[in-house]
Design a protein around this motif. Structure first.
Motif, mmCIF file in Angstrom:
data_model
loop_
_atom_site.group_PDB
_atom_site.id
_atom_site.type_symbol
_atom_site.label_atom_id
_atom_site.label_comp_id
_atom_site.label_asym_id
_atom_site.label_seq_id
_atom_site.Cartn_x
_atom_site.Cartn_y
_atom_site.Cartn_z
ATOM 1 N N GLY A 295 0.853 -1.190 0.000
ATOM 2 C CA GLY A 295 0.000 0.000 0.000
ATOM 3 C C GLY A 295 0.888 1.239 0.000
ATOM 4 N N SER B 192 -4.053 7.227 14.894
ATOM 5 C CA SER B 192 -5.276 8.019 14.964
ATOM 6 C C SER B 192 -5.468 8.667 13.588
ATOM 7 C CB SER B 192 -5.212 9.024 16.118
ATOM 8 O OG SER B 192 -4.184 9.948 15.931
ATOM 9 N N LEU C 290 0.226 -1.424 4.856
ATOM 10 C CA LEU C 290 -0.720 -0.300 4.970
ATOM 11 C C LEU C 290 -1.971 -0.466 4.116
ATOM 12 C CD1 LEU C 290 2.083 2.322 4.437
ATOM 13 C CD2 LEU C 290 0.869 2.053 6.579
ATOM 14 N N SER D 135 -2.794 -0.463 12.171
ATOM 15 C CA SER D 135 -4.156 -0.595 12.667
ATOM 16 C C SER D 135 -4.694 0.820 12.891
ATOM 17 C CB SER D 135 -4.143 -1.431 13.948
ATOM 18 O OG SER D 135 -5.456 -1.649 14.404
ATOM 19 N N SER D 136 -5.697 0.942 13.705
ATOM 20 C CA SER D 136 -6.385 2.242 13.817
ATOM 21 C C SER D 136 -7.013 2.380 15.195
ATOM 22 C CB SER D 136 -7.480 2.277 12.749
ATOM 23 O OG SER D 136 -8.394 3.308 13.003
ATOM 24 N N GLY E 226 0.894 -4.904 -7.659
ATOM 25 C CA GLY E 226 0.381 -6.219 -7.278
ATOM 26 C C GLY E 226 -0.777 -6.088 -6.326
ATOM 27 N N ASP E 227 -1.476 -7.212 -6.157
ATOM 28 C CA ASP E 227 -2.704 -7.239 -5.353
ATOM 29 C C ASP E 227 -2.486 -8.186 -4.167
ATOM 30 O OD1 ASP E 227 -5.267 -7.665 -4.348
ATOM 31 O OD2 ASP E 227 -6.191 -7.704 -6.335
ATOM 32 N N ILE E 228 -2.745 -7.715 -2.951
ATOM 33 C CA ILE E 228 -2.510 -8.589 -1.790
ATOM 34 C C ILE E 228 -3.497 -9.765 -1.748
ATOM 35 C CG2 ILE E 228 -1.346 -6.898 -0.315
ATOM 36 C CD1 ILE E 228 -3.977 -6.586 1.233
ATOM 37 N N PHE F 8 4.663 -2.069 -3.007
ATOM 38 C CA PHE F 8 3.730 -3.068 -3.529
ATOM 39 C C PHE F 8 2.335 -2.476 -3.379
ATOM 40 C CE2 PHE F 8 0.915 -6.672 -3.402
ATOM 41 C CZ PHE F 8 1.497 -7.659 -4.189
ATOM 42 N N VAL G 77 0.048 7.518 3.916
ATOM 43 C CA VAL G 77 1.093 7.158 4.887
ATOM 44 C C VAL G 77 2.257 6.458 4.174
ATOM 45 C CG1 VAL G 77 1.635 5.883 7.002
ATOM 46 C CG2 VAL G 77 -0.638 6.899 6.717
ATOM 47 N N GLY G 78 1.930 5.637 3.173
ATOM 48 C CA GLY G 78 2.960 4.849 2.483
ATOM 49 C C GLY G 78 3.980 5.734 1.786
ATOM 50 N N PHE H 173 -6.635 2.855 -5.737
ATOM 51 C CA PHE H 173 -7.207 4.108 -5.226
ATOM 52 C C PHE H 173 -6.613 5.317 -5.956
ATOM 53 C CE2 PHE H 173 -7.934 2.267 -0.632
ATOM 54 C CZ PHE H 173 -8.803 1.314 -1.155
ATOM 55 N N SER I 181 0.006 5.026 -0.850
ATOM 56 C CA SER I 181 -0.993 5.675 0.014
ATOM 57 C C SER I 181 -0.447 6.972 0.599
ATOM 58 C CB SER I 181 -1.349 4.718 1.161
ATOM 59 O OG SER I 181 -0.197 4.439 1.940
ATOM 60 N N ARG J 289 -10.560 10.087 1.508
ATOM 61 C CA ARG J 289 -11.092 8.766 1.894
ATOM 62 C C ARG J 289 -11.313 8.610 3.394
ATOM 63 N NH1 ARG J 289 -7.694 7.612 -2.285
ATOM 64 N NH2 ARG J 289 -5.832 7.330 -1.017
ATOM 65 N N VAL K 167 -5.135 10.409 10.342
ATOM 66 C CA VAL K 167 -3.916 10.916 9.721
ATOM 67 C C VAL K 167 -4.234 12.166 8.901
ATOM 68 C CG1 VAL K 167 -1.947 10.304 8.288
ATOM 69 C CG2 VAL K 167 -3.246 8.489 9.429
HETATM 70 N N1 NAD Z 1 -5.815 7.794 6.859
HETATM 71 C C1 NAD Z 1 -6.219 7.702 8.129
HETATM 72 O O1 NAD Z 1 -6.788 8.632 8.692
HETATM 73 C C2 NAD Z 1 -5.936 6.450 8.911
HETATM 74 C C3 NAD Z 1 -6.251 6.399 10.283
HETATM 75 C C4 NAD Z 1 -6.006 5.233 11.000
HETATM 76 C C5 NAD Z 1 -5.443 4.132 10.347
HETATM 77 N N2 NAD Z 1 -5.171 4.196 9.025
HETATM 78 C C6 NAD Z 1 -4.615 3.026 8.350
HETATM 79 O O2 NAD Z 1 -3.384 3.406 7.781
HETATM 80 C C7 NAD Z 1 -3.183 2.726 6.540
HETATM 81 C C8 NAD Z 1 -2.829 3.724 5.466
HETATM 82 O O3 NAD Z 1 -3.844 4.705 5.362
HETATM 83 P P1 NAD Z 1 -3.807 5.746 4.151
HETATM 84 O O4 NAD Z 1 -4.857 6.763 4.411
HETATM 85 O O5 NAD Z 1 -2.407 6.173 3.947
HETATM 86 O O6 NAD Z 1 -4.258 4.776 2.964
HETATM 87 P P2 NAD Z 1 -4.799 5.146 1.510
HETATM 88 O O7 NAD Z 1 -6.271 5.042 1.488
HETATM 89 O O8 NAD Z 1 -4.154 6.440 1.066
HETATM 90 O O9 NAD Z 1 -4.148 3.991 0.615
HETATM 91 C C9 NAD Z 1 -4.365 2.631 0.738
HETATM 92 C C10 NAD Z 1 -3.529 1.982 -0.368
HETATM 93 O O10 NAD Z 1 -3.813 0.583 -0.398
HETATM 94 C C11 NAD Z 1 -3.813 0.183 -1.765
HETATM 95 N N3 NAD Z 1 -4.578 -1.053 -1.898
HETATM 96 C C12 NAD Z 1 -5.910 -1.206 -1.695
HETATM 97 N N4 NAD Z 1 -6.265 -2.489 -1.957
HETATM 98 C C13 NAD Z 1 -5.120 -3.153 -2.307
HETATM 99 C C14 NAD Z 1 -4.853 -4.495 -2.701
HETATM 100 N N5 NAD Z 1 -5.833 -5.411 -2.790
HETATM 101 N N6 NAD Z 1 -3.573 -4.819 -3.000
HETATM 102 C C15 NAD Z 1 -2.581 -3.900 -2.941
HETATM 103 N N7 NAD Z 1 -2.786 -2.605 -2.589
HETATM 104 C C16 NAD Z 1 -4.056 -2.242 -2.270
HETATM 105 C C17 NAD Z 1 -4.436 1.356 -2.494
HETATM 106 O O11 NAD Z 1 -4.140 1.348 -3.883
HETATM 107 C C18 NAD Z 1 -3.837 2.545 -1.761
HETATM 108 O O12 NAD Z 1 -2.640 3.010 -2.367
HETATM 109 C C19 NAD Z 1 -4.452 1.913 6.298
HETATM 110 O O13 NAD Z 1 -4.212 0.598 6.726
HETATM 111 C C20 NAD Z 1 -5.475 2.573 7.188
HETATM 112 O O14 NAD Z 1 -6.475 1.665 7.595
HETATM 113 C C21 NAD Z 1 -5.382 5.342 8.301
#
Ligand code: NAD
Length: 339
Positions: free
Chosen positions: A20, A193, A90, A132-133, A69-71, A44, A25-26, A49, A23, A203, A195
Motif C-alpha cells: 500500500g 489516529s 498499509l 491498525s487504527s 500487485g494485489d494482496i 507493492f 502514509v505509504g 485508489f 498511500s 477517503r 492521519v
Molecule cells: N488515513 C487515516 O486517517 C488512517 C487512520 C487510521 C489508520 N489508518 C490506516 O493506515 C493505513 C494507510 O492509510 P492511508 O490513508 O495512507 O491509505 P490510503 O487510502 O491512502 O491507501 C491505501 C492503499 O492501499 C492500496 N490497496 C488497496 N487495496 C489493495 C490491494 N488489494 N492490494 C494492494 N494494494 C491495495 C491502495 O491502492 C492505496 O494506495 C491503512 O491501513 C489505514 O487503515 C489510516
C-alpha cells in the motif's frame, strides 16, 4: 510485550517493502526509509485508489522498485517478498470505502492481512509493521475519556461501516498475534489516529473536516461545522507516522500493539477555525449545520484522548508535529498542488 534480539530490523542497508506504498502514509514512509539509507524500498500496491501521483516523485530512483500487485493474489506477494527484510503493511479499506464496498473491505482488510503474513512466513521476512487504527476502540456513545491499549471495543450506536472497519482491524491485529504464536513472526501493530498531511485524500471521514473546510474557504464560502463543534477529534501528522513505522522496525519490541496519536486532541470547531486562520480567512466564521443523514459520521460519547504513552515505552516514539504546524504544511501542499 516480548523482546528478542532478532526483532530489531535496522533500516540502513535493508530491503524494506511498503505494501500500500502509494498511500498517504505509504508515500511518506517510503521517503523516510530512503532518507534513512535503506538499500531498496519495494512499493507493492495495486494502485486501485489512484495513488500513482503519490509516488510519481520517485520515478527513476534506482533504490525504489514499484510492483503493481494485489494482496489478494498470494502468488504475487510470494514473488515480491523474496529477500525482503521487513514490511510495513498499509493497504486497507477505511470506513468510507467499507461503506461503498463491504466485500472489498472484508477481502483486503482480513484475507489480505493473512496473505501478507503467509508471505512473511514463506520468505522469512523478519518483521512486519501492521497499520491498525483507533477504530479498534469503536465509535458512538461508549467512546470517551482516555483511550488506552486495553480499552474495549464499542459498537452500539455507531454506523455499521465504521464498526466493520474497526472490527476488520481487530481481526488484522489478531492474525498478527496468531502468526507470532504459531510461527514466531515478529510484528508491531501501530494504531494510528486520524492521519493528515501532505498528499491528503478524501477517503478518511475525519480528515474531511480539514479538506472540505479548505475547499470551502478557497471558494470564498463559510466553512461548515456540524452541531456546536464541541466534538473531539484526535489527529496525527503523517510524517510522525512515517517515523513511527521506522522506529517500530528498528526497535527490539515484538508482539505488541500501541497507539500512535498526535500531541493532543482538538474539537471540530477549533479545527475548522484553525484551518480558516491558516488559509488567511479568519473572517469566514463557521456555519453551524445539522448532520447529513446520508453521510457516515464518526461520533463519540464525549471528549476523548488517544493516549500514546505505550508507544514511547515500546518503540521510543512520541509525536513531534503540532496540529498548527502540520496543518500549515498540509495547506501549503494543497495550495501548491492546485496552483
Ligand atoms: N488515513 C487515516 O486517517 C488512517 C487512520 C487510521 C489508520 N489508518 C490506516 O493506515 C493505513 C494507510 O492509510 P492511508 O490513508 O495512507 O491509505 P490510503 O487510502 O491512502 O491507501 C491505501 C492503499 O492501499 C492500496 N490497496 C488497496 N487495496 C489493495 C490491494 N488489494 N492490494 C494492494 N494494494 C491495495 C491502495 O491502492 C492505496 O494506495 C491503512 O491501513 C489505514 O487503515 C489510516
Amino acid at each position: 510485550m516480548a523482546h528478542k534480539d532478532s526483532a530489531a530490523v535496522p533500516v540502513k542497508d535493508a530491503r524494506i517493502m511498503v505494501i500500500g506504498g502509494a498511500s498517504l502514509v505509504g508515500s511518506a514512509t517510503v521517503d523516510e526509509l530512503l532518507a534513512r539509507g535503506a538499500r531498496e524500498v519495494v512499493i507493492f500496491d495495486n494502485l486501485s485508489f489512484g495513488g500513482q501521483p503519490n509516488i510519481a516523485h520517485l520515478d527513476g530512483n534506482p533504490k525504489v522498485k514499484v510492483v503493481q500487485g494485489d494482496i489478494l493474489k498470494l502468488h504475487q506477494l510470494l514473488a515480491a517478498t523474496e529477500g525482503v527484510d521487513g514490511i510495513v503493511h498499509l493497504a486497507a479499506y477505511m470506513t468510507l470505502n467499507f461503506d461503498r464496498d463491504p466485500w472489498g473491505g472484508i477481502d483486503v482488510n482480513v484475507r489480505g492481512v493473512q496473505n501478507v503474513l503467509e508471505a512473511c512466513r514463506a520468505n522469512k521476512v523478519r518483521k512486519l509493521i501492521f497499520s491498525s487504527s483507533n477504530a479498534v476502540y469503536g465509535y458512538g456513545p461508549g467512546v470517551k475519556g482516555d483511550l488506552v491499549e486495553d480499552t474495549p471495543f464499542h459498537a452500539a450506536g455507531a454506523p455499521p461501516a465504521a464498526i466493520l472497519y474497526g472490527a476488520s482491524k481487530i481481526m488484522g491485529e489478531q492474525l498478527c498475534r496468531d502468526s507470532f504464536r504459531k510461527h514466531g513472526q515478529d510484528y508491531v501493530v501501530l494504531r494510528y489516529s486520524t492521519v493528515y498531511g501532505e498528499r491528503q485524500h478524501y477517503r478518511a471521514a475525519n480528515a474531511l473536516y480539514i479538506v472540505e473546510t479548505h475547499d470551502a474557504i478557497k471558494r470564498g464560502e463559510r466553512p461548515k461545522v456540524i452541531g456546536d463543534g464541541s466534538e473531539t477529534k484526535h489527529f496525527v501528522y503523517v510524517g510522525d507516522l512515517a517515523r513511527a513505522n521506522i522506529m517500530a522496525l528498528e526497535a527490539p519490541a515484538t508482539d505488541v500493539a500501541v497507539n500512535t496519536s498526535g500531541p493532543e486532541p482538538v474539537t471540530t470547531l477549533e479545527l475548522v477555525k484553525l484551518v480558516a486562520e491558516l488559509s488567511g480567512r479568519p473572517d469566514l466564521q463557521p456555519e453551524h449545520v445539522q448532520p447529513d443523514p446520508t453521510k457516515v459520521r464518526l461520533t463519540s460519547g464525549g471528549a476523548f484522548e488517544i493516549v500514546h504513552k505505550a508507544a514511547k515505552d515500546a518503540i521510543g516514539w512520541e509525536p513531534q508535529v503540532t496540529m498548527r504546524e502540520g496543518l500549515r504544511r498540509l495547506l501549503a501542499w494543497r495550495d501548491a498542488a492546485t496552483n
